[in-house]
Design a protein around this motif. Structure first.
Motif, PDB file in Angstrom:
ATOM      1  N   ASP A   1       0.849  -1.183   0.000  1.00 37.00           N
ATOM      2  CA  ASP A   1       0.000   0.000   0.000  1.00 37.00           C
ATOM      3  C   ASP A   1       0.890   1.239   0.000  1.00 37.00           C
ATOM      4  OD1 ASP A   1      -1.510   2.278   0.988  1.00 37.00           O
ATOM      5  OD2 ASP A   1      -3.095   0.871   1.557  1.00 37.00           O
ATOM      6  N   GLU A   2       0.814   2.021  -1.072  1.00 32.16           N
ATOM      7  CA  GLU A   2       1.703   3.178  -1.230  1.00 32.16           C
ATOM      8  C   GLU A   2       1.527   4.192  -0.099  1.00 32.16           C
ATOM      9  OE1 GLU A   2       2.356   6.720  -4.483  1.00 32.16           O
ATOM     10  OE2 GLU A   2       1.679   4.781  -5.209  1.00 32.16           O
ATOM     11  N   ILE A   3       0.311   4.414   0.352  1.00 31.42           N
ATOM     12  CA  ILE A   3       0.074   5.397   1.408  1.00 31.42           C
ATOM     13  C   ILE A   3       0.649   4.907   2.737  1.00 31.42           C
ATOM     14  CG2 ILE A   3      -1.740   6.491   2.797  1.00 31.42           C
ATOM     15  CD1 ILE A   3      -3.259   6.987   0.205  1.00 31.42           C
ATOM     16  N   ILE A   4       0.550   3.609   3.008  1.00 33.11           N
ATOM     17  CA  ILE A   4       1.182   3.054   4.213  1.00 33.11           C
ATOM     18  C   ILE A   4       2.689   3.226   4.118  1.00 33.11           C
ATOM     19  CG2 ILE A   4       1.675   0.916   5.475  1.00 33.11           C
ATOM     20  CD1 ILE A   4      -1.193   0.020   4.863  1.00 33.11           C
ATOM     21  N   ASP A   5       3.261   2.894   2.945  1.00 27.74           N
ATOM     22  CA  ASP A   5       4.707   3.059   2.737  1.00 27.74           C
ATOM     23  C   ASP A   5       5.143   4.503   3.021  1.00 27.74           C
ATOM     24  OD1 ASP A   5       4.897   0.457   1.927  1.00 27.74           O
ATOM     25  OD2 ASP A   5       5.301   0.885  -0.184  1.00 27.74           O
ATOM     26  N   GLU A   6       4.456   5.446   2.386  1.00 27.63           N
ATOM     27  CA  GLU A   6       4.831   6.857   2.527  1.00 27.63           C
ATOM     28  C   GLU A   6       4.720   7.320   3.973  1.00 27.63           C
ATOM     29  OE1 GLU A   6       2.474   9.203  -0.125  1.00 27.63           O
ATOM     30  OE2 GLU A   6       3.267   8.237  -1.916  1.00 27.63           O
ATOM     31  N   THR A   7       3.677   6.878   4.654  1.00 30.73           N
ATOM     32  CA  THR A   7       3.473   7.306   6.039  1.00 30.73           C
ATOM     33  C   THR A   7       4.586   6.771   6.936  1.00 30.73           C
ATOM     34  OG1 THR A   7       1.088   7.341   5.652  1.00 30.73           O
ATOM     35  CG2 THR A   7       1.827   7.343   7.949  1.00 30.73           C
ATOM     36  N   LEU A   8       4.918   5.507   6.789  1.00 29.14           N
ATOM     37  CA  LEU A   8       5.987   4.930   7.601  1.00 29.14           C
ATOM     38  C   LEU A   8       7.332   5.596   7.315  1.00 29.14           C
ATOM     39  CD1 LEU A   8       4.949   1.170   7.411  1.00 29.14           C
ATOM     40  CD2 LEU A   8       4.875   2.643   9.450  1.00 29.14           C
ATOM     41  N   ILE A   9       7.601   5.882   6.050  1.00 30.14           N
ATOM     42  CA  ILE A   9       8.850   6.570   5.703  1.00 30.14           C
ATOM     43  C   ILE A   9       8.871   7.973   6.293  1.00 30.14           C
ATOM     44  CG2 ILE A   9      10.159   7.538   3.767  1.00 30.14           C
ATOM     45  CD1 ILE A   9       9.285   4.944   2.208  1.00 30.14           C
ATOM     46  N   ASP A  10       7.722   8.670   6.221  1.00 38.37           N
ATOM     47  CA  ASP A  10       7.629  10.002   6.833  1.00 38.37           C
ATOM     48  C   ASP A  10       7.933   9.926   8.323  1.00 38.37           C
ATOM     49  OD1 ASP A  10       6.861  11.200   4.451  1.00 38.37           O
ATOM     50  OD2 ASP A  10       4.740  11.336   4.965  1.00 38.37           O
ATOM     51  N   TRP A  11       7.358   8.957   9.000  1.00 35.96           N
ATOM     52  CA  TRP A  11       7.515   8.841  10.453  1.00 35.96           C
ATOM     53  C   TRP A  11       8.909   8.377  10.852  1.00 35.96           C
ATOM     54  CZ3 TRP A  11       2.365   5.906  11.945  1.00 35.96           C
ATOM     55  CH2 TRP A  11       1.283   6.790  11.781  1.00 35.96           C
TER      56      TRP A  11
ATOM     57  N   MET B   1      14.251  14.427   7.726  1.00 31.76           N
ATOM     58  CA  MET B   1      14.273  14.420   6.263  1.00 31.76           C
ATOM     59  C   MET B   1      12.878  14.607   5.674  1.00 31.76           C
ATOM     60  SD  MET B   1      17.026  11.427   5.421  1.00 31.76           S
ATOM     61  CE  MET B   1      16.780  11.624   3.673  1.00 31.76           C
ATOM     62  N   ASN B   2      11.854  14.430   6.482  1.00 31.23           N
ATOM     63  CA  ASN B   2      10.486  14.490   5.974  1.00 31.23           C
ATOM     64  C   ASN B   2       9.727  15.620   6.671  1.00 31.23           C
ATOM     65  OD1 ASN B   2      10.732  12.154   4.178  1.00 31.23           O
ATOM     66  ND2 ASN B   2      11.074  11.042   6.064  1.00 31.23           N
ATOM     67  N   PHE B   3       8.589  15.335   7.251  1.00 33.84           N
ATOM     68  CA  PHE B   3       7.774  16.362   7.898  1.00 33.84           C
ATOM     69  C   PHE B   3       7.860  16.207   9.413  1.00 33.84           C
ATOM     70  CE2 PHE B   3       5.396  15.257   3.910  1.00 33.84           C
ATOM     71  CZ  PHE B   3       5.815  16.369   3.195  1.00 33.84           C
ATOM     72  N   PRO B   4       7.816  17.320  10.146  1.00 31.09           N
ATOM     73  CA  PRO B   4       7.857  17.217  11.609  1.00 31.09           C
ATOM     74  C   PRO B   4       6.678  16.407  12.134  1.00 31.09           C
ATOM     75  CG  PRO B   4       8.105  19.509  10.902  1.00 31.09           C
ATOM     76  CD  PRO B   4       7.753  18.710   9.689  1.00 31.09           C
ATOM     77  N   ILE B   5       6.955  15.591  13.141  1.00 31.01           N
ATOM     78  CA  ILE B   5       5.881  14.843  13.795  1.00 31.01           C
ATOM     79  C   ILE B   5       5.291  15.749  14.867  1.00 31.01           C
ATOM     80  CG2 ILE B   5       5.304  12.814  15.175  1.00 31.01           C
ATOM     81  CD1 ILE B   5       7.609  11.335  13.756  1.00 31.01           C
ATOM     82  N   ASN B   6       4.170  16.364  14.528  1.00 30.72           N
ATOM     83  CA  ASN B   6       3.457  17.233  15.464  1.00 30.72           C
ATOM     84  C   ASN B   6       1.959  17.007  15.247  1.00 30.72           C
ATOM     85  OD1 ASN B   6       2.645  18.845  13.220  1.00 30.72           O
ATOM     86  ND2 ASN B   6       4.513  20.045  13.380  1.00 30.72           N
ATOM     87  N   LYS B   7       1.139  17.650  16.066  1.00 31.01           N
ATOM     88  CA  LYS B   7      -0.302  17.376  15.995  1.00 31.01           C
ATOM     89  C   LYS B   7      -0.929  17.868  14.694  1.00 31.01           C
ATOM     90  CE  LYS B   7      -1.258  16.557  20.792  1.00 31.01           C
ATOM     91  NZ  LYS B   7      -2.184  16.695  21.906  1.00 31.01           N
ATOM     92  N   ALA B   8      -0.457  18.996  14.183  1.00 29.74           N
ATOM     93  CA  ALA B   8      -1.015  19.493  12.920  1.00 29.74           C
ATOM     94  C   ALA B   8      -0.746  18.499  11.793  1.00 29.74           C
ATOM     95  CB  ALA B   8      -0.421  20.865  12.587  1.00 29.74           C
ATOM     96  N   ASN B   9       0.491  18.024  11.708  1.00 31.11           N
ATOM     97  CA  ASN B   9       0.812  17.062  10.648  1.00 31.11           C
ATOM     98  C   ASN B   9       0.156  15.707  10.885  1.00 31.11           C
ATOM     99  OD1 ASN B   9       2.284  18.764   9.028  1.00 31.11           O
ATOM    100  ND2 ASN B   9       4.245  18.261   9.960  1.00 31.11           N
ATOM    101  N   MET B  10       0.008  15.332  12.159  1.00 28.40           N
ATOM    102  CA  MET B  10      -0.619  14.037  12.436  1.00 28.40           C
ATOM    103  C   MET B  10      -2.067  14.022  11.937  1.00 28.40           C
ATOM    104  SD  MET B  10       0.271  11.079  13.424  1.00 28.40           S
ATOM    105  CE  MET B  10       1.805  11.352  14.292  1.00 28.40           C
ATOM    106  N   GLN B  11      -2.756  15.151  12.065  1.00 27.35           N
ATOM    107  CA  GLN B  11      -4.117  15.241  11.508  1.00 27.35           C
ATOM    108  C   GLN B  11      -4.081  15.037   9.994  1.00 27.35           C
ATOM    109  OE1 GLN B  11      -6.920  15.353  13.010  1.00 27.35           O
ATOM    110  NE2 GLN B  11      -6.731  16.408  14.961  1.00 27.35           N
TER     111      GLN B  11
END
Length: 198
Positions: A41-51, A56-66
Motif C-alpha cells: 500500500d503506497e500510502i502506508i509506505d509513505e506514512t511509515l517513511i515520513d515517520w 528528512m520528511n515532515f515534523p511529527i506534530n499534531k497538525a501534521n498528524m491530523q
C-alpha cells in the motif's frame, strides 16, 4: 500480520490523544520498515517513511498528524501544502499575474504581523514596505484595531501550518491588500497609501 491503514490511523489517534510520543512513532516506523519487507500500500509506505525520519520528511506534530490521518483515511495528501513553502510559488506568480502585481517573494524566515485567531473568517492582509527583519505583511481576522498589541510578530513560515491557503498571496508587491475566506471568496486590490508608513 501485515500493517493496515487502520493500524496507522490508530497510531495517529494515540499521538493526538497524548498517549504515545514522537519517539515511539519513529521506533514503530523503523521496526515495521525493517521487518515487514515490501509493503503493498503506497500510502502506508509513505506514512511509515515520513515517520521514520522527521528530519528528512515532515515534523511529527499534531497538525501534521491530523494530515497523515486524513491521507490514510481519504487518500488526500495535504502535507506538502502545510510544510513546504516552495509548493506555493507557482500559485503566487499566477495571482500576481492576474492582479498586475510584480512578483515580490518574501523570505519565509522573516517576520509578519498577525492578529489572534488566524483560523477565523474572513482573513485580511496588507503589505507595507518591509522594515528590518520583517516582510511588511500584516494579516488579521475580525475587526481591525489600532491597538499597539493587535499585531504580534510571527515567522512567516509558521503560517504554513496555521493557514497555508494564504501563502499564495504573500508574493504580491508592496501596496497590495487581500481579503479571502475558505469558501473561495477572494478580493485583491492595490492601495497606494500602503507605501507610506508613518
Amino acid at each position: 500480520m501485515p500493517v493496515t491503514r487502520q493500524d496507522l490511523i490508530q497510531i495517529c489517534d494515540q499521538f493526538l490523544n497524548d498517549e504515545i510520543s514522537k519517539e515511539q512513532i519513529e521506533n514503530y516506523a523503523w521496526t515495521i520498515i525493517t521487518s515487514e519487507g515490501e509493503l503493498t500500500d503506497e500510502i502506508i509506505d509513505e506514512t511509515l517513511i515520513d515517520w521514520d525520519n522527521e528530519n528528512m520528511n515532515f515534523p511529527i506534530n499534531k497538525a501534521n498528524m491530523q494530515l497523515w490521518k486524513k491521507r490514510l483515511t481519504t487518500g488526500i495528501d495535504e502535507l506538502p501544502q502545510h510544510n513546504i513553502w516552495n509548493v506555493h510559488i507557482d500559485e503566487q506568480k499566477e495571482i500576481c499575474k492576474r492582479y498586475n502585481s510584480k512578483w515580490t517573494p518574501i523570505n519565509n524566515k522573516l517576520l509578519i504581523g498577525v492578529s489572534d485567531n488566524l483560523t477565523a473568517e474572513p482573513i485580511h492582509g496588507l503589505r507595507h514596505p518591509s522594515d528590518k527583519g520583517t516582510t511588511g505583511w500584516f494579516i488579521w481576522t475580525g475587526d481591525y484595531s489600532e491597538a499597539d498589541d493587535f499585531f504580534k510578530p510571527m515567522c512567516a513560515e509558521h503560517l504554513l501550518q496555521i493557514r497555508p491557503q494564504i501563502i499564495k498571496y504573500l508574493g504580491l508587491d508592496i501596496g497590495f491588500r487581500f481579503l479571502a475566506d475558505s469558501n473561495s471568496f477572494e478580493d485583491i486590490w492595490y492601495d497606494e497609501t500602503l507605501k507610506q508608513v508613518d
